[in-house]
Design an enzyme around this catalytic site. Structure first.
Site, PDB file in Angstrom:
ATOM      1  N   HIS A 187      -1.872  -5.153   1.449  1.00 24.64           N
ATOM      2  CA  HIS A 187      -3.085  -5.967   1.286  1.00 24.64           C
ATOM      3  C   HIS A 187      -2.649  -7.365   0.877  1.00 24.64           C
ATOM      4  CE1 HIS A 187      -6.839  -7.674   0.010  1.00 24.64           C
ATOM      5  NE2 HIS A 187      -6.210  -8.070  -1.085  1.00 24.64           N
ATOM      6  N   LYS A 202       0.838  -1.199   0.000  1.00 22.38           N
ATOM      7  CA  LYS A 202       0.000   0.000   0.000  1.00 22.38           C
ATOM      8  C   LYS A 202       0.877   1.254   0.000  1.00 22.38           C
ATOM      9  CE  LYS A 202      -3.818  -2.334   2.460  1.00 22.38           C
ATOM     10  NZ  LYS A 202      -4.615  -2.371   3.706  1.00 22.38           N
ATOM     11  N   GLU A 261      -9.478 -11.400  -7.238  1.00 19.47           N
ATOM     12  CA  GLU A 261      -8.740 -10.126  -7.162  1.00 19.47           C
ATOM     13  C   GLU A 261      -7.655 -10.021  -8.242  1.00 19.47           C
ATOM     14  OE1 GLU A 261      -9.083  -9.679  -2.287  1.00 19.47           O
ATOM     15  OE2 GLU A 261      -7.141 -10.036  -3.195  1.00 19.47           O
ATOM     16  N   TYR A 290     -12.318  -4.082  -3.244  1.00 17.82           N
ATOM     17  CA  TYR A 290     -12.911  -4.432  -1.948  1.00 17.82           C
ATOM     18  C   TYR A 290     -14.335  -4.974  -2.092  1.00 17.82           C
ATOM     19  CZ  TYR A 290      -8.783  -2.819   0.483  1.00 17.82           C
ATOM     20  OH  TYR A 290      -7.494  -2.694   0.944  1.00 17.82           O
ATOM     21  N   ASN A 344      -1.580  -0.112   7.240  1.00 14.53           N
ATOM     22  CA  ASN A 344      -0.960  -1.382   7.641  1.00 14.53           C
ATOM     23  C   ASN A 344      -0.081  -1.989   6.544  1.00 14.53           C
ATOM     24  OD1 ASN A 344      -2.955  -2.216   5.934  1.00 14.53           O
ATOM     25  ND2 ASN A 344      -4.129  -3.369   7.450  1.00 14.53           N
TER      26      ASN A 344
HETATM   27  P1  AMP Z   1      -7.258  -5.320   3.535  1.00 16.16           P
HETATM   28  O1  AMP Z   1      -6.584  -4.388   2.605  1.00 16.16           O
HETATM   29  O2  AMP Z   1      -7.760  -6.585   2.973  1.00 16.16           O
HETATM   30  O3  AMP Z   1      -6.501  -5.488   4.820  1.00 16.16           O
HETATM   31  O4  AMP Z   1      -8.697  -4.599   3.824  1.00 16.16           O
HETATM   32  C1  AMP Z   1      -9.159  -4.073   4.940  1.00 16.16           C
HETATM   33  C2  AMP Z   1      -8.533  -2.730   5.152  1.00 16.16           C
HETATM   34  O5  AMP Z   1      -9.487  -1.780   5.542  1.00 16.16           O
HETATM   35  C3  AMP Z   1      -7.530  -2.772   6.275  1.00 16.16           C
HETATM   36  O6  AMP Z   1      -6.291  -3.228   5.882  1.00 16.16           O
HETATM   37  C4  AMP Z   1      -7.508  -1.363   6.753  1.00 16.16           C
HETATM   38  O7  AMP Z   1      -6.632  -0.542   5.988  1.00 16.16           O
HETATM   39  C5  AMP Z   1      -8.930  -0.901   6.504  1.00 16.16           C
HETATM   40  N1  AMP Z   1      -9.785  -0.993   7.673  1.00 16.16           N
HETATM   41  C6  AMP Z   1     -10.446  -2.074   8.099  1.00 16.16           C
HETATM   42  N2  AMP Z   1     -11.150  -1.814   9.206  1.00 16.16           N
HETATM   43  C7  AMP Z   1     -10.939  -0.511   9.491  1.00 16.16           C
HETATM   44  C8  AMP Z   1     -11.388   0.375  10.527  1.00 16.16           C
HETATM   45  N3  AMP Z   1     -12.192  -0.012  11.492  1.00 16.16           N
HETATM   46  N4  AMP Z   1     -10.953   1.626  10.501  1.00 16.16           N
HETATM   47  C9  AMP Z   1     -10.142   2.032   9.535  1.00 16.16           C
HETATM   48  N5  AMP Z   1      -9.679   1.269   8.546  1.00 16.16           N
HETATM   49  C10 AMP Z   1     -10.065   0.004   8.515  1.00 16.16           C
END
Ligand code: AMP
Length: 203
Positions: free
Chosen positions: A161, A16, A172, A56, A158
Site C-alpha cells: 500500500h 502487505k 494515514e 481505508y 499487490n
Molecule cells: P491500496 O492498498 O491503496 O492499493 O487500496 C486498494 C486495494 O484494494 C488494492 O491494492 C487491492 O488490494 C484492493 N482492491 C481494489 N480494487 C479491487 C477489486 N476490484 N478487487 C479486489 N481487490 C481490489
C-alpha cells in the site's frame, strides 16, 4: 530547512502480507531507499480489522471509488457484478481487504523526501500488477489481476500500500505510528540532494 520545504513531504508505505510472505521486504525497501527518499519510521505488526477499516476510510469515497472500478472490471471480463451499486460492491472489497491485510504481519513505514508520494507510487506501479509496467515493484514481482481476484472473490494481492496523495498520507500516518515512533534526523546524502549552495563539500 523549514518544515514546509519540499524535502519534508511524507508518505505511508505498508508492505502487505504477500510482500512479507514472498520475502520481498528488503527488495521493496531498496527500491525506495535508492531513489533518495529517507525512511523515518518502520515497524512490523499484525493489523486488526478495525485498523484496516479506519485506514481505508481515510478517503470517505473509498468504497464508492473501489466499487465503481470493480464493477467496470467485472463487465470488462464479461462477468456480472454482484451488484450495480458501487457502495455495495465497495463494501465487499473492504471485507476482502480486511481478510487479506490481517492474514499475516505487514511492515509499515514512513518515507520522507521531495515528491515522496508521487515517487513511491511510480516505483510501486499501478494497483493491478498484471498491467503495472515492467521496472515497477508490482510489475516485476507479482502477477495478480482484477479478473482473477474478482472471480475468486478476494482482494488483489499487490504487495504494497502506498498513500494516494499528500493529504491522505498525513491522515494515514497517525493511524499506523505514534509521533514518538517517527524519527527526525539528517542523512548526509541530503546535502547533494537538496543543498542550494553546495559550499561545504571541498576541503
Ligand atoms: P491500496 O492498498 O491503496 O492499493 O487500496 C486498494 C486495494 O484494494 C488494492 O491494492 C487491492 O488490494 C484492493 N482492491 C481494489 N480494487 C479491487 C477489486 N476490484 N478487487 C479486489 N481487490 C481490489
Amino acid at each position: 530547512m523549514n518544515m514546509n520545504h519540499h524535502s519534508k513531504e511524507r508518505t505511508l508505505v505498508v508492505i502487505k502480507p504477500d510482500g512479507v510472505q514472498r520475502s520481498l521486504i528488503g527488495e521493496i525497501i531498496k527500491r525506495y531507499e535508492q531513489s533518495g527518499l529517507k525512511m523515518i519510521a518502520i515497524k512490523m505488526l499484525l493489523p486488526t480489522e478495525e485498523m484496516i477499516e479506519s485506514h481505508y476510510s481515510v478517503d470517505p469515497d473509498f468504497k464508492k471509488k473501489v466499487g465503481t472500478k470493480a464493477i467496470e472490471s467485472y463487465k470488462e471480463a464479461g462477468d456480472k457484478p454482484p451488484s450495480d451499486d458501487p457502495e455495495t460492491v465497495g463494501e465487499g472489497v473492504m471485507n476482502r481487504l480486511k481478510n487479506y491485510m490481517t492474514c499475516s504481519p505487514v511492515v509499515a513505514m514512513v518515507w520522507q523526501g521531495a515528491h515522496a508520494v508521487e515517487l513511491v507510487r511510480k516505483a510501486t506501479g499501478t494497483t493491478e500488477p498484471r498491467t503495472s509496467d515492467v521496472g515497477t515493484i508490482r510489475g516485476d514481482y507479482v502477477l495478480d489481476s482484477y479478473s482473477m481476484a474478482d472471480s475468486d472473490g478476494r482482494a488483489i494481492r499487490n504487495l504494497i500500500h502506498a498513500s494516494g496523495n499528500v493529504e491522505e498520507a498525513e491522515k494515514e500516518i497517525p493511524l499506523w505510528f505514534d509521533k514518538k515512533e517517527i524519527i527526525q534526523y539528517k542523512l548526509v546524502q541530503e546535502t547533494i540532494l537538496y543543498d542550494v549552495n553546495l559550499d561545504g563539500l571541498l576541503e
